[in-house]
Scaffold this motif. Structure first.
Motif, mmCIF file in Angstrom:
data_model
loop_
_atom_site.group_PDB
_atom_site.id
_atom_site.type_symbol
_atom_site.label_atom_id
_atom_site.label_comp_id
_atom_site.label_asym_id
_atom_site.label_seq_id
_atom_site.Cartn_x
_atom_site.Cartn_y
_atom_site.Cartn_z
ATOM 1 N N ASN A 64 0.849 -1.192 0.000
ATOM 2 C CA ASN A 64 0.000 0.000 0.000
ATOM 3 C C ASN A 64 0.885 1.242 0.000
ATOM 4 O O ASN A 64 1.444 1.622 1.020
ATOM 5 C CB ASN A 64 -0.919 0.000 1.224
ATOM 6 C CG ASN A 64 -1.791 1.239 1.301
ATOM 7 O OD1 ASN A 64 -1.786 2.075 0.400
ATOM 8 N ND2 ASN A 64 -2.553 1.362 2.374
ATOM 9 N N LYS A 65 1.011 1.881 -1.150
ATOM 10 C CA LYS A 65 1.879 3.042 -1.277
ATOM 11 C C LYS A 65 1.111 4.353 -1.126
ATOM 12 O O LYS A 65 1.641 5.432 -1.416
ATOM 13 C CB LYS A 65 2.609 3.010 -2.623
ATOM 14 C CG LYS A 65 3.522 1.800 -2.787
ATOM 15 C CD LYS A 65 4.318 1.876 -4.056
ATOM 16 C CE LYS A 65 5.224 0.661 -4.214
ATOM 17 N NZ LYS A 65 6.216 0.550 -3.129
ATOM 18 N N ASN A 66 -0.155 4.270 -0.688
ATOM 19 C CA ASN A 66 -0.982 5.476 -0.575
ATOM 20 C C ASN A 66 -1.541 5.646 0.836
ATOM 21 O O ASN A 66 -2.630 6.180 1.031
ATOM 22 C CB ASN A 66 -2.129 5.417 -1.596
ATOM 23 C CG ASN A 66 -1.627 5.311 -3.023
ATOM 24 O OD1 ASN A 66 -1.940 4.363 -3.731
ATOM 25 N ND2 ASN A 66 -0.814 6.265 -3.426
ATOM 26 N N SER A 176 13.795 16.719 3.246
ATOM 27 C CA SER A 176 14.346 16.958 1.922
ATOM 28 C C SER A 176 13.216 17.139 0.910
ATOM 29 O O SER A 176 12.071 16.745 1.155
ATOM 30 C CB SER A 176 15.216 15.775 1.489
ATOM 31 O OG SER A 176 14.411 14.609 1.313
ATOM 32 N N THR A 177 13.551 17.718 -0.238
ATOM 33 C CA THR A 177 12.560 17.864 -1.309
ATOM 34 C C THR A 177 12.015 16.505 -1.714
ATOM 35 O O THR A 177 10.809 16.344 -1.951
ATOM 36 C CB THR A 177 13.194 18.548 -2.531
ATOM 37 O OG1 THR A 177 13.631 19.860 -2.159
ATOM 38 C CG2 THR A 177 12.202 18.656 -3.683
ATOM 39 N N GLU A 178 12.896 15.508 -1.770
ATOM 40 C CA GLU A 178 12.469 14.168 -2.178
ATOM 41 C C GLU A 178 11.472 13.572 -1.190
ATOM 42 O O GLU A 178 10.485 12.938 -1.581
ATOM 43 C CB GLU A 178 13.687 13.245 -2.315
ATOM 44 C CG GLU A 178 14.631 13.584 -3.458
ATOM 45 C CD GLU A 178 15.479 14.824 -3.192
ATOM 46 O OE1 GLU A 178 15.996 15.403 -4.162
ATOM 47 O OE2 GLU A 178 15.614 15.208 -2.002
ATOM 48 N N THR A 181 8.136 15.372 -1.594
ATOM 49 C CA THR A 181 7.519 14.936 -2.858
ATOM 50 C C THR A 181 6.896 13.559 -2.697
ATOM 51 O O THR A 181 5.787 13.294 -3.181
ATOM 52 C CB THR A 181 8.564 14.909 -3.987
ATOM 53 O OG1 THR A 181 9.151 16.202 -4.118
ATOM 54 C CG2 THR A 181 7.923 14.500 -5.312
ATOM 55 N N ASP A 182 7.594 12.668 -2.015
ATOM 56 C CA ASP A 182 7.067 11.325 -1.759
ATOM 57 C C ASP A 182 5.764 11.393 -0.960
ATOM 58 O O ASP A 182 4.811 10.660 -1.247
ATOM 59 C CB ASP A 182 8.106 10.497 -1.007
ATOM 60 C CG ASP A 182 7.621 9.080 -0.729
ATOM 61 O OD1 ASP A 182 7.444 8.313 -1.685
ATOM 62 O OD2 ASP A 182 7.418 8.742 0.461
ATOM 63 N N LEU A 185 2.914 12.544 -3.268
ATOM 64 C CA LEU A 185 2.466 11.465 -4.160
ATOM 65 C C LEU A 185 1.680 10.403 -3.398
ATOM 66 O O LEU A 185 0.668 9.893 -3.883
ATOM 67 C CB LEU A 185 3.682 10.834 -4.841
ATOM 68 C CG LEU A 185 4.419 11.718 -5.847
ATOM 69 C CD1 LEU A 185 5.710 11.047 -6.299
ATOM 70 C CD2 LEU A 185 3.526 12.019 -7.047
ATOM 71 N N ARG A 186 2.138 10.079 -2.179
ATOM 72 C CA ARG A 186 1.462 9.056 -1.390
ATOM 73 C C ARG A 186 0.054 9.497 -1.001
ATOM 74 O O ARG A 186 -0.869 8.696 -0.932
ATOM 75 C CB ARG A 186 2.291 8.746 -0.139
ATOM 76 C CG ARG A 186 1.773 7.569 0.675
ATOM 77 C CD ARG A 186 2.739 7.188 1.776
ATOM 78 N NE ARG A 186 2.865 8.218 2.791
ATOM 79 C CZ ARG A 186 3.937 8.980 2.970
ATOM 80 N NH1 ARG A 186 4.993 8.845 2.182
ATOM 81 N NH2 ARG A 186 3.985 9.901 3.925
ATOM 82 N N ARG A 187 -0.127 10.787 -0.781
ATOM 83 C CA ARG A 187 -1.420 11.306 -0.336
ATOM 84 C C ARG A 187 -2.424 11.516 -1.468
ATOM 85 O O ARG A 187 -3.601 11.752 -1.200
ATOM 86 C CB ARG A 187 -1.215 12.658 0.360
ATOM 87 C CG ARG A 187 -0.548 12.582 1.711
ATOM 88 C CD ARG A 187 -0.300 13.979 2.251
ATOM 89 N NE ARG A 187 0.063 13.947 3.653
ATOM 90 C CZ ARG A 187 0.334 15.036 4.372
ATOM 91 N NH1 ARG A 187 0.291 16.221 3.794
ATOM 92 N NH2 ARG A 187 0.640 14.922 5.645
ATOM 93 N N MET A 188 -1.976 11.460 -2.713
ATOM 94 C CA MET A 188 -2.818 11.924 -3.802
ATOM 95 C C MET A 188 -4.172 11.211 -3.907
ATOM 96 O O MET A 188 -5.213 11.873 -4.065
ATOM 97 C CB MET A 188 -2.061 11.819 -5.130
ATOM 98 C CG MET A 188 -2.768 12.551 -6.279
ATOM 99 S SD MET A 188 -3.183 14.281 -5.909
ATOM 100 C CE MET A 188 -1.563 14.965 -5.572
#
Length: 293
Positions: A64-66, A176-178, A181-182, A185-188
């Motif tokens: 589960n990546k979200n 960090s920016t990364e 960003t992760d 994306l996970r929350r989208m």
């Protein structure tokens, strides 16, 4: 909704700018001598900081990546609706605090990232004020949006929202920016399914739109300033809103639709004061009549 025990709810995603709306209401409450019971949305997350890290790692391992704070499984939606329902009926209910940092945690002698014990909302407050992620959530199981007397959405355009989150998490939290960003994306999926649909139910929406290039938010060096922005203010029901008065009071404002006024970004808090002070007056007058009756 309740005349005796009204509720105001501010809803918007992480980094959306709900804090500035809260500051405006703090000023209104102080000036108008309103005793508000304040509820932070973070206090209705299901897991504390350490538990959330463990649960997120378990979810990632399971594919589960979200897994995010925006979704239903990580929040106490039923408990939040129960608080709103109980407060509207009786003027009290159960609340707790989420301790974000060392300064907040010190008086409770707890670690940052933990919750205080549940307690009763003090009796005798004039209204309940909620600020958080989920003040207007509607699912098959809960309908939180039906309870507030005034629902306000704070919704920057998406690139500006990301810039604000990146700036805050990097500057204030050392990410960090990364890493940020992760998180975005996970929350989208949860953002699409639980955050965006709330703004169908809000009574007033504030959307800040930058007037500078934000086409790549991940390389932005700073947040566009208020003077580099316009704010779109949309009323679900414009009846009773004196748009001509607002335009006279706020220079360079204009109507973009029959229910929408656009104001310079630097005038956002002034617009909120002009719009919401009469709302609070009417709430307190109705409450006074209901209690007298």
């Amino acid at each position: 909704m309740s005349e005796r025990h009204p509720i105001i709810a501010i809803t918007g995603s992480s980094g959306a700018g709900t804090t500035s709306v809260t500051r405006t209401f703090d000023n209104i409450f102080r000036r108008e001598n309103v005793n508000a019971a304040v509820i932070e949305g973070d206090s209705f997350h299901r897991y504390d900081r350490k538990e959330m890290k463990v649960k997120a790692a378990e979810a990632e391992k399971a594919g589960n990546k979200n897994f995010s704070h925006f979704g239903m499984e990580n929040n106490l939606f039923s408990e939040l609706e129960t608080l709103f329902r109980d407060y509207a009926a009786t003027g009290t209910g159960k609340r707790r605090k989420y301790l974000h940092d060392l300064e907040e945690a010190a008086p409770y002698q707890q670690e940052p990232g933990t919750f205080t014990p549940w307690e009763d909302v003090p009796s005798g407050t004039d209204l309940l004020f909620y600020e958080g992620l989920h003040g207007a959530v509607v699912t098959p199981e809960v309908n939180i949006a039906q309870h507030p007397d005034l629902l306000i959405g704070v919704v920057p355009v998406i690139n500006l929202e990301w810039i604000q989150k990146l700036y805050r998490d990097k500057k204030q939290r050392g990410y960090s920016t990364e890493a940020v960003t992760d998180t975005i994306l996970r929350r989208m999926p949860d953002y699409v399914n639980y955050i965006c649909p709330q703004f169908v139910h809000t009574h007033v929406n504030f959307q800040r739109v930058p007037m500078v290039d934000t086409s790549n938010p991940f390389i932005a060096r700073d947040i566009p300033s208020a003077d580099e922005s316009m704010v779109v203010i949309r009323f679900a029901n414009p009846k009773g809103i004196d748009f001509q008065y607002l335009r006279n009071m706020i220079n360079d404002s204009f109507m973009s639709r029959a229910n929408t006024i656009v104001v310079p970004g630097g005038k956002m808090e002034l617009a909120m004061q002009l719009i919401f002070t009469p709302f609070v007056w009417r709430m307190m007058e109705r409450r006074k009549r209901a209690l007298a009756g």
